[in-house]
Design a protein around this motif. Sequence first.
Motif, PDB file in Angstrom:
ATOM      1  N   GLU A 152       0.858  -1.190   0.000  1.00 15.30           N
ATOM      2  CA  GLU A 152       0.000   0.000   0.000  1.00 15.30           C
ATOM      3  C   GLU A 152       0.884   1.226   0.000  1.00 15.30           C
ATOM      4  OE1 GLU A 152      -3.759  -0.144   2.115  1.00 15.30           O
ATOM      5  OE2 GLU A 152      -2.794  -1.445   3.571  1.00 15.30           O
ATOM      6  N   GLY A 166       0.042   5.444   9.994  1.00 17.79           N
ATOM      7  CA  GLY A 166      -0.952   4.404  10.281  1.00 17.79           C
ATOM      8  C   GLY A 166      -1.145   3.400   9.159  1.00 17.79           C
ATOM      9  N   PHE A 179       3.044  -4.558   8.725  1.00 15.18           N
ATOM     10  CA  PHE A 179       2.408  -4.076   9.948  1.00 15.18           C
ATOM     11  C   PHE A 179       1.972  -5.300  10.744  1.00 15.18           C
ATOM     12  CE2 PHE A 179      -2.023  -4.970   8.793  1.00 15.18           C
ATOM     13  CZ  PHE A 179      -1.904  -5.140   7.418  1.00 15.18           C
TER      14      PHE A 179
HETATM   15  P1  ATP Z   1      -8.193   0.136   6.085  1.00  8.14           P
HETATM   16  O1  ATP Z   1      -9.582   0.470   5.720  1.00  8.14           O
HETATM   17  O2  ATP Z   1      -7.582   1.098   7.058  1.00  8.14           O
HETATM   18  O3  ATP Z   1      -7.318  -0.132   4.896  1.00  8.14           O
HETATM   19  P2  ATP Z   1      -8.650  -2.662   6.261  1.00  8.14           P
HETATM   20  O4  ATP Z   1     -10.116  -2.821   6.174  1.00  8.14           O
HETATM   21  O5  ATP Z   1      -7.810  -2.913   5.056  1.00  8.14           O
HETATM   22  O6  ATP Z   1      -8.279  -1.229   6.897  1.00  8.14           O
HETATM   23  P3  ATP Z   1      -8.347  -5.034   7.816  1.00  8.14           P
HETATM   24  O7  ATP Z   1      -7.925  -5.876   6.689  1.00  8.14           O
HETATM   25  O8  ATP Z   1      -9.677  -5.205   8.406  1.00  8.14           O
HETATM   26  O9  ATP Z   1      -8.097  -3.509   7.466  1.00  8.14           O
HETATM   27  O10 ATP Z   1      -7.246  -5.132   8.979  1.00  8.14           O
HETATM   28  C1  ATP Z   1      -7.563  -4.888  10.353  1.00  8.14           C
HETATM   29  C2  ATP Z   1      -6.764  -3.759  10.934  1.00  8.14           C
HETATM   30  O11 ATP Z   1      -5.404  -3.825  10.523  1.00  8.14           O
HETATM   31  C3  ATP Z   1      -7.195  -2.377  10.479  1.00  8.14           C
HETATM   32  O12 ATP Z   1      -8.289  -1.950  11.237  1.00  8.14           O
HETATM   33  C4  ATP Z   1      -5.955  -1.548  10.772  1.00  8.14           C
HETATM   34  O13 ATP Z   1      -5.880  -1.181  12.128  1.00  8.14           O
HETATM   35  C5  ATP Z   1      -4.848  -2.511  10.460  1.00  8.14           C
HETATM   36  N1  ATP Z   1      -4.267  -2.281   9.125  1.00  8.14           N
HETATM   37  C6  ATP Z   1      -4.758  -2.636   7.918  1.00  8.14           C
HETATM   38  N2  ATP Z   1      -3.928  -2.293   6.935  1.00  8.14           N
HETATM   39  C7  ATP Z   1      -2.865  -1.691   7.529  1.00  8.14           C
HETATM   40  C8  ATP Z   1      -1.643  -1.123   7.055  1.00  8.14           C
HETATM   41  N3  ATP Z   1      -1.332  -1.105   5.776  1.00  8.14           N
HETATM   42  N4  ATP Z   1      -0.790  -0.575   7.969  1.00  8.14           N
HETATM   43  C9  ATP Z   1      -1.080  -0.580   9.295  1.00  8.14           C
HETATM   44  N5  ATP Z   1      -2.209  -1.107   9.808  1.00  8.14           N
HETATM   45  C10 ATP Z   1      -3.091  -1.661   8.942  1.00  8.14           C
END
Ligand code: ATP
Length: 419
Positions: free
Chosen positions: A114, A119, A124
């Motif tokens: 990404e 954040g 991660f």
């Molecule tokens: P977002 O909408 O922020 O991309 P997501 O729906 O892709 O989140 P999930 O796949 O549900 O995220 O992952 C659960 C959690 O992992 C997220 O709520 C977030 O806190 C964390 N997360 C997801 N992608 C990343 C990233 N690239 N870097 C850091 N934390 C992440």
Amino acid sequence: MEIKAIRGFNDILPDEVGKWQFVEKTVREVFESFGFAEIRIPILERTELFSRGIGEATDIVEKEMYTFTDKGGSSLTLRPEATASMARAYLEHQFYTFDPVAKLYCIGPMFRYERPQKGRYRQFYQIDAEVFGVGNPMVDAEVILMLIHFLRRVGLEKLELQINSLGCRDCRPRYRDGLKAYLTEKSFQLCEDCQRRIQANPLRIFDCKVQTCQEAIADAPKVIDFICDECSVHFNRVKEYLAMADLDYILNPRMVRGLDYYTRTAFEVVSYDLGSQNAVTGGGRYDNLFQEIGGLDIPGIGFAIGMERLISLLPKDKGLIQRSHLFIAAPGKDTHQEAYRIANQLHLEGIRAEFDYEGKSLKSQMRRADKLNARYVLILGEEELRKGRAVLRNMADKSQEEIPIDNLPDILKRKIFSD
Ligand code: ATP
Ligand code: MG
């Protein structure tokens, strides 16, 4: 040339590690008291596990996976999430022959290609919990309760729990059709990506950050208005069980979650202290995932917490790095060796003792004791050492006392472990 870390890949430095250890310790305490057991799964899996499990037309599979061909010609992927791997392990080791219900958790790094920003990283960490084998809405509420309990235990307060129902295999197609019809009329307002999504995966448009797309979906049909009776009963039960546990929640009809495998209950916890990457955790029920990857009809529900985002929200006093208990200052040749002997003896007693390996001047050793923020300093002078004694200095109030070296472990244990 100096070699630097890859963009989006972070070092977690010793100063920050206390917070990570605190979070991991709390995960184990809370999750294990809810009956969850830890599982450790590989970081690499066959690509098709994710493309089939998560869904071809999702952001993760379409553009975020670290996929490569290994020397044997297999397509492998660095895991972008843990649920599919955990489901694979459950099937591969036939957990269901032992007990139909499996409650599992794991902690570890995930990889997504990404755009790095606050954040959002390419490596991660996630804390992941899953329950396999129970379709009852009681477990949906229980999993959410555990999640909220954990977040409160680590000290997070200003949180909002959002829930929604995404329907099932029977009713979601009707919703997709309704949404497609709506979006087709609005397509001139949508970004290029979303125009393509109308056919491939229209629900993803809800996650698009483009302003005109957000405006276009303002009056879009809501999945909750399309769900079948069974899904509706399920959702009502979940809400009742949440109320029984005194949990407040907000219905968010636009929360659709990014992955194909979600069915029925979906939830997210957001923090308004996080800015635009505000989701700390998300999860939901996925009653179709197992069929995609293994052909068995096994229901599942779980969530993943983003550790970097969680840690950025922790109160300052959580997970402070432990400072040295004692610095042994020993400038002379004999005392230097004695420092080595005493330090080793104290380590076996669980006392964090440091000394200077090079036997530098007393002044420079005292400076180092200050820098290390040691609570006590033992000053070993040649004269005193001959009498088996040394000076113990309390660095907080600068008081000093002369003590017999033989009594040091007991004296320190009393001082250090009593407060
Ligand atoms: P977002 O909408 O922020 O991309 P997501 O729906 O892709 O989140 P999930 O796949 O549900 O995220 O992952 C659960 C959690 O992992 C997220 O709520 C977030 O806190 C964390 N997360 C997801 N992608 C990343 C990233 N690239 N870097 C850091 N934390 C992440
Ligand atoms: Mg994402």
